[in-house]
Design an enzyme around this catalytic site. Structure first.
Site, PDB file in Angstrom:
ATOM      1  N   GLU A  43      47.245  48.641  39.388  1.00 19.46           N
ATOM      2  CA  GLU A  43      46.582  47.636  38.545  1.00 19.46           C
ATOM      3  C   GLU A  43      46.591  48.063  37.074  1.00 19.46           C
ATOM      4  O   GLU A  43      46.261  49.198  36.736  1.00 19.46           O
ATOM      5  CB  GLU A  43      45.141  47.453  39.022  1.00 19.46           C
ATOM      6  N   LYS A 116      43.754  37.415  39.554  1.00 19.80           N
ATOM      7  CA  LYS A 116      42.663  38.025  40.322  1.00 19.80           C
ATOM      8  C   LYS A 116      41.489  37.065  40.471  1.00 19.80           C
ATOM      9  O   LYS A 116      40.993  36.511  39.483  1.00 19.80           O
ATOM     10  CB  LYS A 116      42.221  39.306  39.618  1.00 19.80           C
ATOM     11  N   CYS A 153      42.818  44.661  43.523  1.00 16.38           N
ATOM     12  CA  CYS A 153      41.655  45.546  43.477  1.00 16.38           C
ATOM     13  C   CYS A 153      40.408  44.956  44.143  1.00 16.38           C
ATOM     14  O   CYS A 153      40.319  44.940  45.357  1.00 16.38           O
ATOM     15  CB  CYS A 153      41.387  45.983  42.046  1.00 16.38           C
TER      16      CYS A 153
END
Length: 289
Positions: A43, A116, A153
């Site tokens: 990331e 995300k 994540c």
């Protein structure tokens, strides 16, 4: 294809974006030379993990997608016939930013992006200051070597995200990640946290019958020691590879996509889902009254 070689690049980062990008390109080349067909980076690999503070100057790190980083990645993807999954800080327009992963196919073509969806806000991880939650929904990408699902994540803690992406046809789930320990934290807590992080993702593999690939960074930044430990599990949660906690490592691991049919047939979780009973999952909390 049944068997696919997955390259994982676990690296530390510095303040200079150009240096980080160049090092990533070199490590992608290294993975390709080892036989990788799909390479995933951690990331926000082009910078330090800037979300440790709320600082307006950090917005200058963002870039368009497609943009300069994807251009460089597309070139090396085409040169080495590899798919690249790359997490970047996206500037969508003035004042609007996302934590985004771009997917480049093996011919260098840009396949698209995933933004995300779950944005954390914790001490040292002030992502809500920087990132607007994703508005593209969950995504899969049909690459030359496999149909891949990409989450990022904090998404990795949510079984709903993994399930939806798997139901959309993902053959492998990729999780570019930046997570670590506070340097003042005791060893027992560190172990418990890492084990929870790995366990939840291996559980996604089991529940959906597909491999999971998780790539983290290493190094110490602003009071956080990123714990590395990148790993790959097969479709029943067995570890095929795990990186060290404190070293950079570029590794290539072979996965067998045909195993998913075996696991899903012998452990038919998809068959037995009671989709007629799940409407309550869309509620924030279920009050008894």
């Amino acid at each position: 294809m049944s068997k696919v070689n997955i390259g994982t690049v676990q690296m530390s980062c510095v303040a200079d974006k150009a240096v980080n990008l160049q090092r990533a390109l070199e490590k992608i080349k290294e993975a390709a030379e080892k036989g990788a067909q799909i390479v995933c980076l951690q990331e926000l690999f082009t910078s330090l993990y800037f979300c440790d503070e709320e600082n307006y100057d950090n917005f200058a790190l963002a870039e368009s997608i497609p943009g300069p980083s994807t251009d460089a990645l597309s070139k090396i993807a085409a040169e080495h016939n590899i798919v690249i999954i790359a997490s970047l800080f996206e500037k969508r327009t003035q004042g609007l930013y996302h934590n985004t992963t771009a997917v480049i196919d093996a011919d260098g073509s840009y396949l698209g992006k995933y933004r995300k969806m779950h944005i954390p806000d914790d001490p040292g991880f002030y992502e809500k200051f920087y990132f607007t939650p994703g508005d593209l929904g969950y995504k899969v990408f049909k690459t030359r070597f496999a149909t891949v699902g990409v989450l990022i994540c904090w998404d990795q803690w949510y079984p709903e995200a993994a399930r939806i992406t798997a139901l959309m046809g993902a053959e492998v789930l990729f999780y570019p990640t930046a997570i670590g320990w506070a340097i003042t934290q005791d060893a027992g807590t560190n172990t418990e946290q890492y084990n929870a992080w790995q366990t939840i993702q291996r559980s996604h593999a089991v529940a959906n019958g597909i491999p999971v690939v998780s790539i983290n960074r290493v190094g110490e930044e602003a009071g956080v020691r990123f714990w590395g430990g990148s790993f790959i599990s097969n479709g029943f949660g067995s570890l095929l590879y795990q990186a060290p906690h404190d070293e950079e490592e570029t590794q290539v691991t072979q996965i067998d996509l045909n195993q998913s049919d075996y696991y899903r047939s012998h452990w038919p979780f998809l068959r037995d889902r009671r989709i007629d009973s799940y409407n309550l999952i869309t509620k924030r909390f279920i009050d008894e009254d």
